[in-house]
Design a protein around this motif. Structure first.
Motif, PDB file in Angstrom:
ATOM      1  N   GLY A   1       0.809  -1.211   0.000  1.00  0.00           N
ATOM      2  CA  GLY A   1       0.000   0.000   0.000  1.00  0.00           C
ATOM      3  C   GLY A   1       0.842   1.259   0.000  1.00  0.00           C
ATOM      4  O   GLY A   1       0.573   2.212  -0.743  1.00  0.00           O
ATOM      5  N   ILE A   2       1.894   1.273   0.824  1.00  0.00           N
ATOM      6  CA  ILE A   2       2.758   2.450   0.922  1.00  0.00           C
ATOM      7  C   ILE A   2       3.488   2.697  -0.397  1.00  0.00           C
ATOM      8  O   ILE A   2       3.560   3.833  -0.889  1.00  0.00           O
ATOM      9  N   LEU A   3       4.031   1.632  -0.995  1.00  0.00           N
ATOM     10  CA  LEU A   3       4.714   1.775  -2.278  1.00  0.00           C
ATOM     11  C   LEU A   3       3.752   2.254  -3.359  1.00  0.00           C
ATOM     12  O   LEU A   3       4.099   3.091  -4.197  1.00  0.00           O
ATOM     13  N   GLY A   4       2.526   1.715  -3.320  1.00  0.00           N
ATOM     14  CA  GLY A   4       1.539   2.094  -4.327  1.00  0.00           C
ATOM     15  C   GLY A   4       1.155   3.557  -4.262  1.00  0.00           C
ATOM     16  O   GLY A   4       1.181   4.269  -5.276  1.00  0.00           O
ATOM     17  N   ILE A   5       0.799   4.031  -3.064  1.00  0.00           N
ATOM     18  CA  ILE A   5       0.379   5.428  -2.945  1.00  0.00           C
ATOM     19  C   ILE A   5       1.557   6.381  -3.117  1.00  0.00           C
ATOM     20  O   ILE A   5       1.381   7.515  -3.563  1.00  0.00           O
ATOM     21  N   SER A   6       2.763   5.919  -2.769  1.00  0.00           N
ATOM     22  CA  SER A   6       3.951   6.764  -2.960  1.00  0.00           C
ATOM     23  C   SER A   6       4.224   7.005  -4.441  1.00  0.00           C
ATOM     24  O   SER A   6       4.764   8.048  -4.834  1.00  0.00           O
ATOM     25  N   ALA A   7       3.858   6.047  -5.272  1.00  0.00           N
ATOM     26  CA  ALA A   7       4.089   6.171  -6.720  1.00  0.00           C
ATOM     27  C   ALA A   7       3.088   7.098  -7.392  1.00  0.00           C
ATOM     28  O   ALA A   7       3.318   7.547  -8.528  1.00  0.00           O
ATOM     29  N   SER A   8       1.989   7.408  -6.716  1.00  0.00           N
ATOM     30  CA  SER A   8       0.921   8.196  -7.322  1.00  0.00           C
ATOM     31  C   SER A   8       1.400   9.555  -7.822  1.00  0.00           C
ATOM     32  O   SER A   8       1.250   9.892  -9.000  1.00  0.00           O
ATOM     33  N   GLY A   9       1.981  10.360  -6.926  1.00  0.00           N
ATOM     34  CA  GLY A   9       2.426  11.703  -7.303  1.00  0.00           C
ATOM     35  C   GLY A   9       3.438  11.699  -8.439  1.00  0.00           C
ATOM     36  O   GLY A   9       3.262  12.425  -9.436  1.00  0.00           O
TER      37      GLY A   9
ATOM     38  N   ALA B   1       2.889  13.319 -12.244  1.00  0.00           N
ATOM     39  CA  ALA B   1       3.781  14.366 -12.738  1.00  0.00           C
ATOM     40  C   ALA B   1       4.527  13.930 -14.002  1.00  0.00           C
ATOM     41  O   ALA B   1       4.885  14.763 -14.841  1.00  0.00           O
ATOM     42  N   ALA B   2       4.757  12.627 -14.148  1.00  0.00           N
ATOM     43  CA  ALA B   2       5.548  12.116 -15.267  1.00  0.00           C
ATOM     44  C   ALA B   2       4.769  12.028 -16.576  1.00  0.00           C
ATOM     45  O   ALA B   2       5.373  11.902 -17.648  1.00  0.00           O
ATOM     46  N   PHE B   3       3.425  12.089 -16.504  1.00  0.00           N
ATOM     47  CA  PHE B   3       2.614  11.959 -17.720  1.00  0.00           C
ATOM     48  C   PHE B   3       1.662  13.154 -17.852  1.00  0.00           C
ATOM     49  O   PHE B   3       0.433  13.014 -17.736  1.00  0.00           O
ATOM     50  N   PRO B   4       2.212  14.337 -18.121  1.00  0.00           N
ATOM     51  CA  PRO B   4       1.388  15.550 -18.208  1.00  0.00           C
ATOM     52  C   PRO B   4       0.497  15.601 -19.444  1.00  0.00           C
ATOM     53  O   PRO B   4      -0.383  16.457 -19.539  1.00  0.00           O
TER      54      PRO B   4
ATOM     55  N   SER C   1       5.832  20.921  -6.368  1.00  0.00           N
ATOM     56  CA  SER C   1       6.696  19.741  -6.359  1.00  0.00           C
ATOM     57  C   SER C   1       5.964  18.552  -5.748  1.00  0.00           C
ATOM     58  O   SER C   1       5.045  18.725  -4.936  1.00  0.00           O
ATOM     59  N   VAL C   2       6.369  17.348  -6.142  1.00  0.00           N
ATOM     60  CA  VAL C   2       5.761  16.132  -5.604  1.00  0.00           C
ATOM     61  C   VAL C   2       5.946  16.079  -4.088  1.00  0.00           C
ATOM     62  O   VAL C   2       5.034  15.721  -3.347  1.00  0.00           O
ATOM     63  N   ALA C   3       7.140  16.446  -3.607  1.00  0.00           N
ATOM     64  CA  ALA C   3       7.429  16.388  -2.169  1.00  0.00           C
ATOM     65  C   ALA C   3       6.520  17.325  -1.387  1.00  0.00           C
ATOM     66  O   ALA C   3       5.926  16.940  -0.365  1.00  0.00           O
ATOM     67  N   ALA C   4       6.385  18.578  -1.847  1.00  0.00           N
ATOM     68  CA  ALA C   4       5.562  19.562  -1.137  1.00  0.00           C
ATOM     69  C   ALA C   4       4.089  19.167  -1.171  1.00  0.00           C
ATOM     70  O   ALA C   4       3.402  19.182  -0.145  1.00  0.00           O
ATOM     71  N   GLY C   5       3.586  18.814  -2.366  1.00  0.00           N
ATOM     72  CA  GLY C   5       2.176  18.453  -2.497  1.00  0.00           C
ATOM     73  C   GLY C   5       1.804  17.239  -1.667  1.00  0.00           C
ATOM     74  O   GLY C   5       0.773  17.217  -0.998  1.00  0.00           O
TER      75      GLY C   5
END
Length: 289
Positions: free
Chosen positions: A9-17, A21-24, A88-92
């Motif tokens: 679950g953690i890996l999955g939701i971490s990949a979301s942001g 961002a990678a597919f604008p 940024s992904v980190a801030a958001g």
């Protein structure tokens, strides 16, 4: 098994942001619609296999709280996914994960009494949010809008978690998750139609982004967390979600090359400290008789 699901679950939701961002090239509303619609279809299969009348047997109360969770999730995705395109992904991600504070505030309003540690943690976490948004002012208007959208997304995520925890008391994971995602997909489809956002006609790269987001973030990430709601409870799940903050930042740095300012990292650290205080203070809440 619980630990494995938590890691997935953690890996999955971490990949979301990072994926968003990678597919604008794919509109946010379209991406959100497909991730939920596809996940609802996939998860309905095991629900119906286990009980062919699973959805017909759902009570009005279960539909009500599942519906609230689904609508809140749809609006959360709108806010969160747009924020990933603006800040940024980190801030958001850090600002969205403040949802633990909003859950604590809700519980306080319901009459739950907590130690001073909880309120101190709320203040510290919000200070971290101010640090991030304050320094993002220098990055321009878009970064500030992204930060505010992320904060709104965190509030909506809290509503989604609280409503989902009620529905999950009596519903199985596949039944609840597929129903919730279906509600979310319908709301997002309506938003796409109203705003004239296309839901078809993307290039191969766009569809790869949608598939990755659906598999990683929705089916594995959100669904694992939905299962854990009934096993660990909303408080512990909100604690696990905190790990999405460093996870998303690391993935964004590795795969997107996003350079995060020291000020953002400082704000992120302050948020983590504040949320840790909130969680520790809620461990043994004092409920007024």
């Amino acid at each position: 098994m619980t630990i494995l699901l938590a890691l997935v679950g953690i890996l999955g939701i971490s990949a979301s942001g990072p994926i968003i961002a990678a597919f604008p090239g794919v509109p946010v509303l379209s991406m959100a619609f497909w991730r939920n619609g596809a996940a609802a279809a996939v998860l309905s299969a095991p629900a119906l296999r286990k009980n062919s009348k699973a959805y017909l047997q759902m009570t009005g109360r279960e539909w009500f709280f599942t519906g609230i969770a689904g609508v809140a999730l749809a609006l959360h995705f709108v806010c969160f996914m747009y924020s990933m395109r603006l800040t940024s992904v980190a801030a958001g991600t850090a600002l969205v994960c403040i949802q633990g504070v909003w859950i604590a505030i809700y519980q306080v309003l319901r009459g739950t009494k907590y130690r001073t540690q909880v309120f101190l943690g709320m203040g510290v976490a919000l200070l971290g949010a101010i640090i991030i948004t304050g320094f993002d002012m220098g990055l321009g208007r878009d970064a500030i809008i992204g930060d505010l959208l992320a904060l709104a997304g965190g509030i909506l995520a809290a509503v989604y978690t609280l409503a989902g925890s009620v529905a999950r008391r009596t519903l199985g994971t596949a039944t609840y998750a597929s129903s919730c995602y279906a509600f979310t997909a319908v709301v997002l489809l309506i938003l796409c139609l109203v705003t004239g956002t296309p839901i078809w006609g993307f290039d191969a790269r766009g569809w790869i982004g949608i598939i990755l987001l659906t598999l990683c973030a929705q089916i594995f990430g959100h669904t694992a967390m939905n299962h854990l709601l009934s096993v660990l409870g909303p408080l512990t799940v909100s604690t696990l979600i905190l790990l999405e903050i460093p996870g998303a930042a690391i993935l964004a740095a590795l795969f997107l090359g996003q350079v995060v300012s020291i000020a953002t990292y400082a704000g992120l650290a302050v948020i983590l400290v504040g949320l840790a205080l909130v969680i520790r203070g809620q461990a043994q809440p004092k409920v007024e008789a």
